[in-house]
Design an enzyme around this catalytic site. Structure first.
Site, PDB file in Angstrom:
ATOM      1  CG  ASP A  81      26.367  11.523 -20.342  1.00  0.00           C
ATOM      2  OD1 ASP A  81      26.154  10.179 -20.128  1.00  0.00           O
ATOM      3  OD2 ASP A  81      25.752  12.252 -21.123  1.00  0.00           O
ATOM      4  CG  ASP A  83      25.647   9.993 -25.174  1.00  0.00           C
ATOM      5  OD1 ASP A  83      24.843   9.218 -24.258  1.00  0.00           O
ATOM      6  OD2 ASP A  83      25.669  11.381 -24.847  1.00  0.00           O
ATOM      7  CG  ASP A 160      21.378  19.387 -30.041  1.00  0.00           C
ATOM      8  OD1 ASP A 160      22.365  18.849 -30.401  1.00  0.00           O
ATOM      9  OD2 ASP A 160      21.204  19.342 -28.995  1.00  0.00           O
TER      10      ASP A 160
HETATM   11  P1  ATP Z   1      25.695  16.738 -21.699  1.00  0.00           P
HETATM   12  O1  ATP Z   1      25.730  15.207 -21.483  1.00  0.00           O
HETATM   13  O2  ATP Z   1      26.865  17.498 -21.268  1.00  0.00           O
HETATM   14  O3  ATP Z   1      24.265  17.159 -21.157  1.00  0.00           O
HETATM   15  P2  ATP Z   1      25.301  16.207 -24.702  1.00  0.00           P
HETATM   16  O4  ATP Z   1      25.360  16.665 -25.431  1.00  0.00           O
HETATM   17  O5  ATP Z   1      25.961  14.877 -24.258  1.00  0.00           O
HETATM   18  O6  ATP Z   1      25.518  16.878 -23.265  1.00  0.00           O
HETATM   19  P3  ATP Z   1      22.910  14.339 -24.287  1.00  0.00           P
HETATM   20  O7  ATP Z   1      21.586  15.066 -23.755  1.00  0.00           O
HETATM   21  O8  ATP Z   1      23.835  13.395 -23.585  1.00  0.00           O
HETATM   22  O9  ATP Z   1      23.894  15.886 -24.500  1.00  0.00           O
HETATM   23  O10 ATP Z   1      22.703  14.062 -25.777  1.00  0.00           O
HETATM   24  C1  ATP Z   1      23.839  13.400 -26.451  1.00  0.00           C
HETATM   25  C2  ATP Z   1      23.739  13.782 -27.744  1.00  0.00           C
HETATM   26  O11 ATP Z   1      22.317  13.596 -28.591  1.00  0.00           O
HETATM   27  C3  ATP Z   1      23.639  15.349 -28.097  1.00  0.00           C
HETATM   28  O12 ATP Z   1      25.350  15.698 -28.038  1.00  0.00           O
HETATM   29  C4  ATP Z   1      23.138  15.509 -29.329  1.00  0.00           C
HETATM   30  O13 ATP Z   1      23.985  15.111 -30.308  1.00  0.00           O
HETATM   31  C5  ATP Z   1      21.939  14.392 -29.355  1.00  0.00           C
HETATM   32  N1  ATP Z   1      20.805  15.126 -28.881  1.00  0.00           N
HETATM   33  C6  ATP Z   1      20.424  15.304 -27.605  1.00  0.00           C
HETATM   34  N2  ATP Z   1      19.286  15.882 -27.468  1.00  0.00           N
HETATM   35  C7  ATP Z   1      18.814  16.214 -28.753  1.00  0.00           C
HETATM   36  C8  ATP Z   1      18.078  16.872 -29.192  1.00  0.00           C
HETATM   37  N3  ATP Z   1      16.839  17.380 -28.459  1.00  0.00           N
HETATM   38  N4  ATP Z   1      17.859  17.364 -30.466  1.00  0.00           N
HETATM   39  C9  ATP Z   1      18.771  16.683 -31.239  1.00  0.00           C
HETATM   40  N5  ATP Z   1      19.919  16.247 -30.773  1.00  0.00           N
HETATM   41  C10 ATP Z   1      19.940  15.893 -29.532  1.00  0.00           C
HETATM   42 MG    MG Z   2      25.705  13.468 -22.996  1.00  0.00          MG
END
Ligand code: ATP
Ligand code: MG
Length: 455
Positions: A81, A83, A160
């Site tokens: 995934d 971003d 976060d």
């Molecule tokens: P994964 O995709 O493995 O679940 P991820 O860290 O990429 O993990 P995502 O939910 O895709 O998580 O979110 C992308 C990014 O956005 C996170 O890494 C974080 O930096 C930010 N983020 C997401 N949700 C939050 C939140 N609730 N509060 C603060 N930052 C967030």
């Molecule tokens: Mg992600």
């Protein structure tokens, strides 16, 4: 420097200066880790994500891979995934990609689609400024709005955890680190950016995210975060139930459900999500074993690339509360076991919906699966045979096997239902002692012994 005590980690001296100047944590200048000093290879990044990064960069915008993609690439976990963060506005992103859609009302994001893969492109934004604008928070400190565009050095502070705030720069393949996240990833530490209490209050889902990342990555949760979780866990009750369902899926369907479950219980968060289940887990170790076995199976399925459905795990979580309520219902009113289970599941689910809203497409099959459980004791005649044709047979059978595995059900019965599935029509007729094969009638099955506490 009293302000510093608020924060769960030592930021760099630049960060301290910045804190002094603005009252906020952070360094306006990141530590830049050049390509030779880190292991993030472009091979770890999908070609779709690389295309988006390169096109943004060539068009004169900043383009960074950020979040889980960078974190997991450092850990060599083959991220799936990706971003992207950029200083291009959503409209500017859209004008660069024909396969792009803008989504979200509160904050607009660009989704660039390549076949089945979607790359999320977010314009850098600033964290909500709570001092100036109280209306952006609710009375418990939860963020309601954070929709102001910003620069990368503002974007970082709304993230976060430090491990999620690393930016991989496509311009020179370096990693920009404002919060010490690079070292935290290497040390496998989950550290909240800023004051843990404030950040968890702003968005209580971050507690679940902490546990999810700890479960998946084997990170240890920083003690400052653990302490803040103790104070904030009740705030999960204020999170919209639909959002908690999304988070439930991520917690339990990402292939690390078992360690995540243990951590949720360790930090007293599981009961915030599934109060009726937690109450019974505390009374019955066999129920804990049953849930663990189900989660372990489910994780194995994910690892093997098989499908998993949330309705099965929900059925597992609700089984003991449902069984108990069903028994009570039968004491009060005459009805079949299946009927009572069906009614009781309806009630248990209704109670659960206040916490996590579970769509009907999962609750309906789940109730069917649970209501079928008593029917496995019918091994004679058409009614027995018909169960094999039921559209929920497979799930109900798997569920029954799981019950048998923890001593809740007759292993002989489990074997019977396993065997009949591979039998020819004739053998089946004989197994179910159908009238069409009178000569082959077997002696009546001996009464099965009832295990001590059957659930
Ligand atoms: P994964 O995709 O493995 O679940 P991820 O860290 O990429 O993990 P995502 O939910 O895709 O998580 O979110 C992308 C990014 O956005 C996170 O890494 C974080 O930096 C930010 N983020 C997401 N949700 C939050 C939140 N609730 N509060 C603060 N930052 C967030
Ligand atoms: Mg992600």
């Amino acid at each position: 420097m009293p302000g510093l005590l608020l924060y769960g980690r030592n930021f760099s001296s630049q960060a301290i200066n910045h804190l002094n100047n603005t009252g906020k944590p952070g360094s306006p200048v990141p530590q830049v880790i050049p390509r030779p000093e880190h292991n993030v290879s472009r091979k770890e990044i999908s070609s779709a994500a690389l295309k988006v990064l390169y096109r943004l960069h060539k068009s004169g915008y900043q383009a960074f891979l950020v979040g889980g993609g960078v974190r997991d690439a450092i850990l060599e976990l083959h991220p799936k995934d990706f971003d992207i963060g950029t200083n291009a506005t959503p409209d500017e992103v859209r004008s660069l990609f024909s396969n792009c859609r803008l989504i979200g009302r509160r904050f607009r994001l660009a989704h660039v689609r390549f076949g089945r893969e979607v790359i999320e492109v977010a314009t850098f934004r600033a964290a909500a400024n709570h001092e100036d604008d109280d209306s952006a928070l609710d009375t418990e400190g939860r963020i309601l709005r954070d929709n102001v565009y910003g620069s990368i050095d503002e974007d970082v502070w709304r993230r976060d955890f430090t491990c999620n705030a690393l930016y991989y720069n496509i311009a020179d393949f370096s990693i920009w680190d404002y919060t010490g996240g690079f070292e935290d990833v290497k040390q496998k530490r989950l550290v909240v950016i800023g004051d843990p209490l404030q950040r968890l209050r702003e968005d209580p889902v971050r507690m679940l995210r902490a546990v999810r990342f700890a479960g998946k990555l084997g990170f240890s949760i920083d003690q400052t975060v653990v302490a803040a979780m103790r104070d904030c866990r009740g705030l999960l009750a204020n999170v919209p139930a639909a959002r908690l369902f999304d988070e439930f899926l991520k917690l339990f369907q990402s292939g690390f459900a078992e360690p995540t479950f243990e951590l949720l219980r360790e930090h007293n968060l599981f009961g915030e999500l599934f109060p009726a289940t937690e109450e019974e887990l505390r009374l019955d170790d066999n129920f804990v074993a049953f849930v663990r076995a189900a989660l372990r199976n489910s994780d194995k399925r994910v690892a093997d690339g098989q499908s998993v459905t949330p309705m099965f795990l929900l059925g597992v979580f609700f089984w003991v509360p449902v069984k108990k309520l069903a028994e009570k219902m039968r004491e009060e009113e005459k009805m079949s076991e299946s009927q009572s289970i069906n009614l009781a599941s309806y009630e248990v689910v209704a109670g659960q919906q206040r916490r996590i809203s579970i769509p009907k497409r999962f609750t309906v099959p789940m109730r069917e699966m649970l209501s079928l459980q008593p029917r496995f004791t019918t091994t004679r005649g058409k009614r027995g045979l018909n169960l094999l044709e039921h559209r929920r047979f497979r799930a109900a059978y798997d569920f029954m096997l799981l019950r048998a595995a923890v001593g809740w059900g007759d292993p002989e019965l489990a074997k019977f239902w396993t065997d009949v599935q591979t039998q020819s029509a004739e053998e089946r007729a004989s197994s179910f002692e159908m009238q069409s094969s009178p000569g082959k009638k077997r002696p009546r099955r001996r009464r099965r012994r009832k295990p001590k506490s059957e659930s």
